[in-house]
Enzyme design. Structure first.
Site, PDB file in Angstrom:
ATOM      1  N   LYS A  80     -35.621 -19.125  32.818  1.00  0.00           N
ATOM      2  CA  LYS A  80     -35.040 -18.271  31.783  1.00  0.00           C
ATOM      3  C   LYS A  80     -35.969 -18.272  30.573  1.00  0.00           C
ATOM      4  O   LYS A  80     -36.553 -19.318  30.237  1.00  0.00           O
ATOM      5  CB  LYS A  80     -33.666 -18.856  31.411  1.00  0.00           C
ATOM      6  N   SER A 155     -25.276 -15.545  29.827  1.00  0.00           N
ATOM      7  CA  SER A 155     -26.505 -14.973  29.339  1.00  0.00           C
ATOM      8  C   SER A 155     -27.698 -15.108  30.286  1.00  0.00           C
ATOM      9  O   SER A 155     -28.690 -14.390  30.124  1.00  0.00           O
ATOM     10  CB  SER A 155     -26.860 -15.622  27.997  1.00  0.00           C
ATOM     11  N   SER A 179     -23.060 -19.739  30.642  1.00  0.00           N
ATOM     12  CA  SER A 179     -24.194 -18.867  30.959  1.00  0.00           C
ATOM     13  C   SER A 179     -24.949 -19.159  32.237  1.00  0.00           C
ATOM     14  O   SER A 179     -25.813 -18.378  32.619  1.00  0.00           O
ATOM     15  CB  SER A 179     -25.198 -18.869  29.811  1.00  0.00           C
TER      16      SER A 179
HETATM   17  N1  GLN Z   1     -21.053 -15.982  26.570  1.00  0.00           N
HETATM   18  C1  GLN Z   1     -21.105 -17.143  25.729  1.00  0.00           C
HETATM   19  C2  GLN Z   1     -21.714 -16.804  24.399  1.00  0.00           C
HETATM   20  O1  GLN Z   1     -22.096 -15.693  24.216  1.00  0.00           O
HETATM   21  C3  GLN Z   1     -21.868 -18.245  26.408  1.00  0.00           C
HETATM   22  C4  GLN Z   1     -23.319 -18.056  26.358  1.00  0.00           C
HETATM   23  C5  GLN Z   1     -24.074 -19.211  26.913  1.00  0.00           C
HETATM   24  O2  GLN Z   1     -23.541 -20.032  27.652  1.00  0.00           O
HETATM   25  N2  GLN Z   1     -25.327 -19.290  26.526  1.00  0.00           N
HETATM   26  O3  GLN Z   1     -21.806 -17.642  23.535  1.00  0.00           O
END
Ligand code: GLN
Length: 485
Positions: A80, A155, A179
């Site tokens: 990532k 994400s 994420s």
């Molecule tokens: N969807 C969650 C957020 O936007 C989790 C994102 C993540 O785990 N990086 O904070």
């Protein structure tokens, strides 16, 4: 046998070891596959073909000299684009870092290199890992390989989509509120969020430091176990890193799995897609038929998870992202007239809308007069949430829940930020409590979209979770299906 690009890491490692295949041949096959599918999937922010082939060739040379380093040697793994690789771009899918090249390696990067992995590509994600659909990337969204009109989740959407599309053999993502697990569920993959402190965060672009963990995506539970074994362990460069000996996760797969399972009743209420509910019920029945003791448990503070998370995560983000000022890193505004104006304009031009929303919210909850009412209170709620889990673990060894309340939704479908925040209702409690959890494929909806089962474990009991998930996987064939593209 599926085509090369859909074979598991464990299968490919065995084939490399038997010299049926060279690392260069494998990398070439994936580069060809990437050329074919990437214009439709857009899982990569960038990749360096010559560098990937050079790493593969070095792996072949090691093997020829009898110095192969284990199952990851010669295996292409995608990272990532929030995980630092020296001399490679590190953008966090943000315009503010669009010209940034990392001067150093993350600890996980170094560990994968030590294991001989071929690091292939910088994978797309939501900007600074903020999002649940990968639509917040400054470089454009990622498509779900199972249905290109739908999101891959987020994400770590690129990490999931690249693997589901057969462009990499495994990948790493980061999980602050879901994420890794949510995109794994939406793309039909295994995704594991380790216990807070098991995997070093050194070299991970920080979003919310008390919640962030790096973890693996694999086609199978075994693949995730192999990757986790390579990246876990104490690191003196991360002060929150835990001192523990890393067990042999792969060997643990065939060991005894926990037998006392809990079903948190708060995770099966309104808002859960009926097809997902049915698939998870079927998984519960599977474990019961295997002789597991399954009982309902309660996590009474579940309804406060989302509120506590969006106070704590945004507070930490507002502090972490203060370093992006146009002076030291990344984008610098050309329109600035003085120093303050340079900070303001560089940030205004460099950050996307969702990141700005969170910086503003986080600054607000930390500001004098509001700190006690919001931030401090959210920390207290966090303690209650953690206690809920620890109390449940006095009666059971692991919890079973859906990973996501809904399958992959259409690109552009959820315009309201709150609708996107709700995607994480089953995953964020785990981060607030610092626990390990895995998502494993457990079926498909009527329209053919993957469904994920979440298993939540006690701190540092990843081996238990992997054994439990492996047991389920061995009796089902969901992981052998691949998208048609
Ligand atoms: N969807 C969650 C957020 O936007 C989790 C994102 C993540 O785990 N990086 O904070």
């Amino acid at each position: 046998m599926p085509p090369l690009h859909f074979q598991s890491l464990a299968t490919l490692a065995a084939r490399l070891e038997r010299r049926e295949l060279s690392a260069v041949e494998l990398m070439q096959a994936l580069l060809a596959r990437t050329c074919t599918v990437e214009p439709r999937v857009h899982a990569f922010n960038s990749y360096d073909e010559a560098d990937a082939l050079a790493q593969a060739s070095a792996s072949d040379a090691r093997r020829a000299a009898g110095q192969a380093r284990g199952p990851l040697d010669g295996i292409p793994v995608g990272l990532k684009d929030v995980i630092a690789v020296r001399d490679q771009p590190l953008t966090a899918s943000s315009k503010i870092l669009s010209n940034f090249v990392s001067p150093y390696d993350a600890t996980v990067t170094r560990k994968l290199q030590d294991a001989g992995a071929v690091l292939f590509g910088r994978l797309n994600c939501d900007e600074f890992a903020m999002g649940s659909s990968n639509e917040n990337s400054a470089f454009g969204p990622v498509a779900n390989p199972w249905d290109l009109t739908r999101v891959p989740g987020g994400s770590s959407g690129g990490s999931a989509a690249a693997l589901a599309a057969g462009e990499v053999v495994a990948s790493l993502g980061s999980d602050t509120g879901g994420s890794i697990r949510q995109p794994a569920a939406l793309c039909g993959l295994v995704g594991l969020k380790p216990t807070y402190g098991l995997v070093s965060r050194y070299g991970l672009v920080a979003y919310a430091s008390s919640l962030d963990q790096i973890g693996p995506f694999g086609r199978t539970v075994e693949d995730a176990a192999i990757l986790l074994g390579a990246i876990a362990g104490h690191d003196e460069l991360d002060s929150t890193s835990y001192h523990a000996t890393v067990p042999d996760y792969r060997a643990a797969l065939s060991g005894p799995a926990p037998r006392r399972l809990g079903i948190p009743k708060e995770y099966f209420g309104a808002g859960l897609d009926p097809g997902i509910g049915a698939a998870v019920e079927a998984a519960v029945k599977f474990y019961r038929d295997r002789g597991c003791e399954v009982k309902e448990v309660s996590l009474p503070h579940t309804s406060y998870c989302l509120d506590a998370y969006y106070v704590i995560a945004t507070a930490e983000a507002s502090s972490n992202l203060a370093r992006f000022d146009g002076v030291r890193y990344g984008h610098r505004s050309k329109a600035a007239t003085d120093a303050i104006d340079l900070y303001a304009k560089s940030r205004a031009e460099g950050f996307g809308a969702e990141v700005k929303r969170r910086i503003i919210l986080g600054t607000y909850v930390l500001s004098s007069g509001y700190y006690d009412a919001y931030y401090l209170r959210a920390q207290k709620v966090r303690t209650l949430i953690r206690r809920d889990f620890l109390r449940a673990f006095e009666e059971v060894d692991a919890l079973l829940t859906p990973t996501s309340p809904a399958p992959a939704f259409k690109l552009g479908e959820k315009a309201d930020p709150l609708a996107l925040y709700l995607c994480d209702i089953y995953t964020i409690g785990v981060n607030l409590a610092g626990l390990p959890a895995i998502s494993v494929p457990c079926g498909f909806t009527n329209s053919g979209l993957p469904i994920g089962l979440q298993l939540i474990g006690q701190p540092f009991k990843e081996a238990d979770l992997l054994a439990l998930a492996h047991d389920y996987e061995q009796a089902h064939d969901w992981h052998t299906r691949h998208p048609n593209l």
